[in-house]
Design a protein around this motif. Structure first.
Motif, PDB file in Angstrom:
ATOM      1  N   GLN A   1      15.340  14.477   9.513  1.00 35.52           N
ATOM      2  CA  GLN A   1      15.710  13.486  10.517  1.00 35.52           C
ATOM      3  C   GLN A   1      15.761  12.101   9.873  1.00 35.52           C
ATOM      4  O   GLN A   1      14.977  11.791   8.976  1.00 35.52           O
ATOM      5  N   PRO A   2      16.699  11.251  10.322  1.00 41.93           N
ATOM      6  CA  PRO A   2      16.736   9.879   9.790  1.00 41.93           C
ATOM      7  C   PRO A   2      15.418   9.159  10.070  1.00 41.93           C
ATOM      8  O   PRO A   2      14.718   9.466  11.039  1.00 41.93           O
ATOM      9  N   PHE A   3      15.081   8.222   9.216  1.00 37.52           N
ATOM     10  CA  PHE A   3      13.897   7.415   9.458  1.00 37.52           C
ATOM     11  C   PHE A   3      14.120   6.511  10.665  1.00 37.52           C
ATOM     12  O   PHE A   3      15.249   6.249  11.083  1.00 37.52           O
ATOM     13  N   ARG A   4      13.029   6.015  11.209  1.00 40.71           N
ATOM     14  CA  ARG A   4      13.092   5.044  12.303  1.00 40.71           C
ATOM     15  C   ARG A   4      12.972   3.645  11.709  1.00 40.71           C
ATOM     16  O   ARG A   4      12.640   3.479  10.545  1.00 40.71           O
ATOM     17  N   ASN A   5      13.233   2.644  12.529  1.00 43.93           N
ATOM     18  CA  ASN A   5      12.896   1.274  12.152  1.00 43.93           C
ATOM     19  C   ASN A   5      11.458   1.046  12.610  1.00 43.93           C
ATOM     20  O   ASN A   5      11.210   0.757  13.784  1.00 43.93           O
ATOM     21  N   ALA A   6      10.508   1.226  11.717  1.00 46.77           N
ATOM     22  CA  ALA A   6       9.099   1.210  12.099  1.00 46.77           C
ATOM     23  C   ALA A   6       8.273   0.464  11.057  1.00 46.77           C
ATOM     24  O   ALA A   6       7.610   1.082  10.216  1.00 46.77           O
ATOM     25  N   PRO A   7       8.297  -0.873  11.079  1.00 45.78           N
ATOM     26  CA  PRO A   7       7.501  -1.651  10.128  1.00 45.78           C
ATOM     27  C   PRO A   7       6.101  -1.944  10.666  1.00 45.78           C
ATOM     28  O   PRO A   7       5.909  -2.138  11.872  1.00 45.78           O
ATOM     29  N   LEU A   8       5.125  -1.963   9.779  1.00 38.13           N
ATOM     30  CA  LEU A   8       3.759  -2.348  10.127  1.00 38.13           C
ATOM     31  C   LEU A   8       3.243  -3.302   9.051  1.00 38.13           C
ATOM     32  O   LEU A   8       3.011  -2.895   7.910  1.00 38.13           O
ATOM     33  N   TYR A   9       3.104  -4.570   9.401  1.00 36.10           N
ATOM     34  CA  TYR A   9       2.502  -5.542   8.496  1.00 36.10           C
ATOM     35  C   TYR A   9       0.997  -5.535   8.713  1.00 36.10           C
ATOM     36  O   TYR A   9       0.511  -5.387   9.836  1.00 36.10           O
ATOM     37  N   TRP A  10       0.248  -5.714   7.640  1.00 40.53           N
ATOM     38  CA  TRP A  10      -1.197  -5.765   7.736  1.00 40.53           C
ATOM     39  C   TRP A  10      -1.762  -6.547   6.549  1.00 40.53           C
ATOM     40  O   TRP A  10      -1.029  -6.888   5.617  1.00 40.53           O
ATOM     41  N   ARG A  11      -3.046  -6.837   6.613  1.00 40.97           N
ATOM     42  CA  ARG A  11      -3.678  -7.688   5.599  1.00 40.97           C
ATOM     43  C   ARG A  11      -5.034  -7.140   5.202  1.00 40.97           C
ATOM     44  O   ARG A  11      -5.608  -6.320   5.904  1.00 40.97           O
ATOM     45  N   SER A  12      -5.516  -7.624   4.072  1.00 40.76           N
ATOM     46  CA  SER A  12      -6.834  -7.236   3.590  1.00 40.76           C
ATOM     47  C   SER A  12      -7.549  -8.469   3.069  1.00 40.76           C
ATOM     48  O   SER A  12      -6.937  -9.315   2.410  1.00 40.76           O
ATOM     49  N   THR A  13      -8.829  -8.559   3.346  1.00 40.67           N
ATOM     50  CA  THR A  13      -9.626  -9.674   2.839  1.00 40.67           C
ATOM     51  C   THR A  13      -9.737  -9.639   1.320  1.00 40.67           C
ATOM     52  O   THR A  13     -10.113 -10.642   0.707  1.00 40.67           O
ATOM     53  N   LEU A  14      -9.412  -8.509   0.712  1.00 37.97           N
ATOM     54  CA  LEU A  14      -9.468  -8.402  -0.745  1.00 37.97           C
ATOM     55  C   LEU A  14      -8.271  -9.073  -1.421  1.00 37.97           C
ATOM     56  O   LEU A  14      -8.275  -9.254  -2.641  1.00 37.97           O
ATOM     57  N   VAL A  15      -7.243  -9.425  -0.630  1.00 33.14           N
ATOM     58  CA  VAL A  15      -6.069 -10.123  -1.163  1.00 33.14           C
ATOM     59  C   VAL A  15      -5.842 -11.369  -0.303  1.00 33.14           C
ATOM     60  O   VAL A  15      -4.939 -11.400   0.539  1.00 33.14           O
ATOM     61  N   PRO A  16      -6.651 -12.415  -0.488  1.00 31.65           N
ATOM     62  CA  PRO A  16      -6.529 -13.604   0.350  1.00 31.65           C
ATOM     63  C   PRO A  16      -5.123 -14.206   0.275  1.00 31.65           C
ATOM     64  O   PRO A  16      -4.568 -14.396  -0.801  1.00 31.65           O
ATOM     65  N   GLY A  17      -4.549 -14.468   1.437  1.00 30.82           N
ATOM     66  CA  GLY A  17      -3.222 -15.061   1.479  1.00 30.82           C
ATOM     67  C   GLY A  17      -2.092 -14.091   1.252  1.00 30.82           C
ATOM     68  O   GLY A  17      -0.923 -14.476   1.258  1.00 30.82           O
ATOM     69  N   GLY A  18      -2.418 -12.814   1.049  1.00 31.23           N
ATOM     70  CA  GLY A  18      -1.383 -11.813   0.801  1.00 31.23           C
ATOM     71  C   GLY A  18      -1.059 -11.015   2.050  1.00 31.23           C
ATOM     72  O   GLY A  18      -1.770 -11.084   3.063  1.00 31.23           O
ATOM     73  N   ASP A  19       0.001 -10.265   1.973  1.00 30.76           N
ATOM     74  CA  ASP A  19       0.407  -9.393   3.074  1.00 30.76           C
ATOM     75  C   ASP A  19       0.822  -8.055   2.490  1.00 30.76           C
ATOM     76  O   ASP A  19       1.274  -7.974   1.342  1.00 30.76           O
ATOM     77  N   MET A  20       0.693  -7.026   3.317  1.00 32.08           N
ATOM     78  CA  MET A  20       1.147  -5.701   2.946  1.00 32.08           C
ATOM     79  C   MET A  20       2.034  -5.152   4.061  1.00 32.08           C
ATOM     80  O   MET A  20       1.903  -5.559   5.213  1.00 32.08           O
ATOM     81  N   LEU A  21       2.902  -4.248   3.692  1.00 33.05           N
ATOM     82  CA  LEU A  21       3.821  -3.646   4.650  1.00 33.05           C
ATOM     83  C   LEU A  21       3.880  -2.144   4.414  1.00 33.05           C
ATOM     84  O   LEU A  21       4.062  -1.699   3.278  1.00 33.05           O
ATOM     85  N   THR A  22       3.705  -1.387   5.476  1.00 35.99           N
ATOM     86  CA  THR A  22       3.926   0.057   5.451  1.00 35.99           C
ATOM     87  C   THR A  22       5.063   0.311   6.425  1.00 35.99           C
ATOM     88  O   THR A  22       4.933   0.021   7.615  1.00 35.99           O
ATOM     89  N   ALA A  23       6.195   0.814   5.941  1.00 35.95           N
ATOM     90  CA  ALA A  23       7.366   0.839   6.820  1.00 35.95           C
ATOM     91  C   ALA A  23       8.358   1.915   6.449  1.00 35.95           C
ATOM     92  O   ALA A  23       8.372   2.432   5.327  1.00 35.95           O
ATOM     93  N   GLU A  24       9.184   2.244   7.432  1.00 32.44           N
ATOM     94  CA  GLU A  24      10.406   2.991   7.179  1.00 32.44           C
ATOM     95  C   GLU A  24      11.519   2.305   7.965  1.00 32.44           C
ATOM     96  O   GLU A  24      11.284   1.705   9.010  1.00 32.44           O
ATOM     97  N   TYR A  25      12.725   2.352   7.424  1.00 33.27           N
ATOM     98  CA  TYR A  25      13.875   1.722   8.060  1.00 33.27           C
ATOM     99  C   TYR A  25      15.055   2.674   8.021  1.00 33.27           C
ATOM    100  O   TYR A  25      15.249   3.423   7.060  1.00 33.27           O
ATOM    101  N   ASN A  26      15.846   2.616   9.090  1.00 34.47           N
ATOM    102  CA  ASN A  26      17.069   3.394   9.119  1.00 34.47           C
ATOM    103  C   ASN A  26      18.289   2.483   9.047  1.00 34.47           C
ATOM    104  O   ASN A  26      19.071   2.548   8.102  1.00 34.47           O
ATOM    105  N   ASP A  27      18.450   1.607  10.035  1.00 32.46           N
ATOM    106  CA  ASP A  27      19.662   0.794  10.070  1.00 32.46           C
ATOM    107  C   ASP A  27      19.393  -0.705  10.069  1.00 32.46           C
ATOM    108  O   ASP A  27      20.286  -1.497  10.337  1.00 32.46           O
TER     109      ASP A  27
END
Length: 296
Positions: free
Chosen positions: A12-38
């Motif tokens: 099945q095609p992926f969805r547009n489903a991004p999740l941004y999140w952060r960790s105190t171990l990377v001050p000022g940083g961001d992480m993204l766990t995502a899949e995108y279709n269109d």
């Protein structure tokens, strides 16, 4: 642990489903766990190092004057401040885990490799080189494994001693195997000086109304030639570059929990809808959802 990557296309095609999140171990940083279709990312930049680990599908993106494809099992590297895009390369889309690592963090890991007394969060000095990754798309199974494992451990809030150890090991591996100190820039030619002057004018007050004519007068060019020069050198038209700068400068206030409406007005956007439209095109989510990203 997650499967490293999925070279076979999903049913099945992926969805547009991004999740941004952060960790105190990377001050000022961001992480993204995502899949995108269109979803298509408009030209934009980040003020951090982007390490994008493609775990399934493939992404096509424009970067530094060329078109590139990062497929499953590869790591796409985007340097701080460099304009790029993003879109699917296959009908299914793509899935990835992304680090947006502050420049100071990466420089800190680099110094740690050179001196055992340094820490990754240490302050950068004027003499610190900006590590430069010559390859845009990197194929390194071991580095990919460590980056994904670090990303997963940070996301689930695992033992900080373990998570930070794996993260530093992963970033160190990338630096040792794939980075070099960037060669210092030569003296800027006249057009580059003009572009830097225009950037300074555009960034001086993001809430101030500014015409193209006024911008061009600052560098003794016609509006037509000023716009063409700026677009050629930066990859963005002056108004688009300024709006991207507004987005980047808005992130710390959003990260601190400020109202998206207040942030929008404080950084020169007409209203929340104006801010949201540009934010979605650059980050794939609304500013409210980005602000609500959890920390670990």
């Amino acid at each position: 642990m997650d499967a490293l990557f999925q070279p076979v296309q999903p049913f099945q095609p992926f969805r547009n489903a991004p999740l941004y999140w952060r960790s105190t171990l990377v001050p000022g940083g961001d992480m993204l766990t995502a899949e995108y279709n269109d979803h298509t990312f408009a030209p934009h930049w980040h003020d951090a190092y982007t390490f994008a680990c493609i775990v399934a599908g493939a992404e096509r993106y424009a970067y530094r004057g060329g078109e590139h494809v990062a497929d499953a099992g590869s790591i796409a590297i985007i340097h701080p401040g460099k304009v790029h895009t993003g879109a699917r390369e296959t009908d299914f889309g793509w899935r990835y885990r992304v680090f947006y690592l502050p420049v100071g963090f990466v420089q800190g890991v680099q110094r740690q490799l050179e001196s055992p007394l340094e820490t990754p969060g240490g302050s950068a000095s004027d003499d610190d080189a900006m590590p430069w990754f010559g390859e845009h798309v990197i194929y390194d199974v071991q580095a990919m494994e460590r980056l994904i494992e670090a990303h997963r451990l940070l996301q689930i809030g695992a033992d900080p001693l373990l998570a930070e150890s794996v993260l530093i090991e992963a970033v160190s591996m990338m630096l040792v195997r794939h980075a070099q100190a960037r060669v210092p820039s030569l003296e800027m030619h006249r057009d580059a000086v003009r572009v830097e002057t225009m950037k300074a004018r555009l960034s001086a007050d993001l809430t101030q109304s500014l015409s193209l004519t006024a911008l061009a007068e600052a560098v003794d060019l016609s509006p037509f030639h000023a716009a063409r020069l700026f677009s050629r050198e930066t990859g963005l038209a002056p108004h688009a570059w300024r709006n991207q700068l507004r987005l980047v400068r808005a992130l710390p206030a959003l990260r601190a929990g400020a109202s998206a409406t207040d942030v929008a007005l404080a950084h020169g956007f007409n209203d929340l809808s104006h801010f949201t439209r540009y934010f979605r095109r650059a980050f794939g989510v609304s500013p409210g959802k980005w602000r609500a990203a959890r920390g670990t």
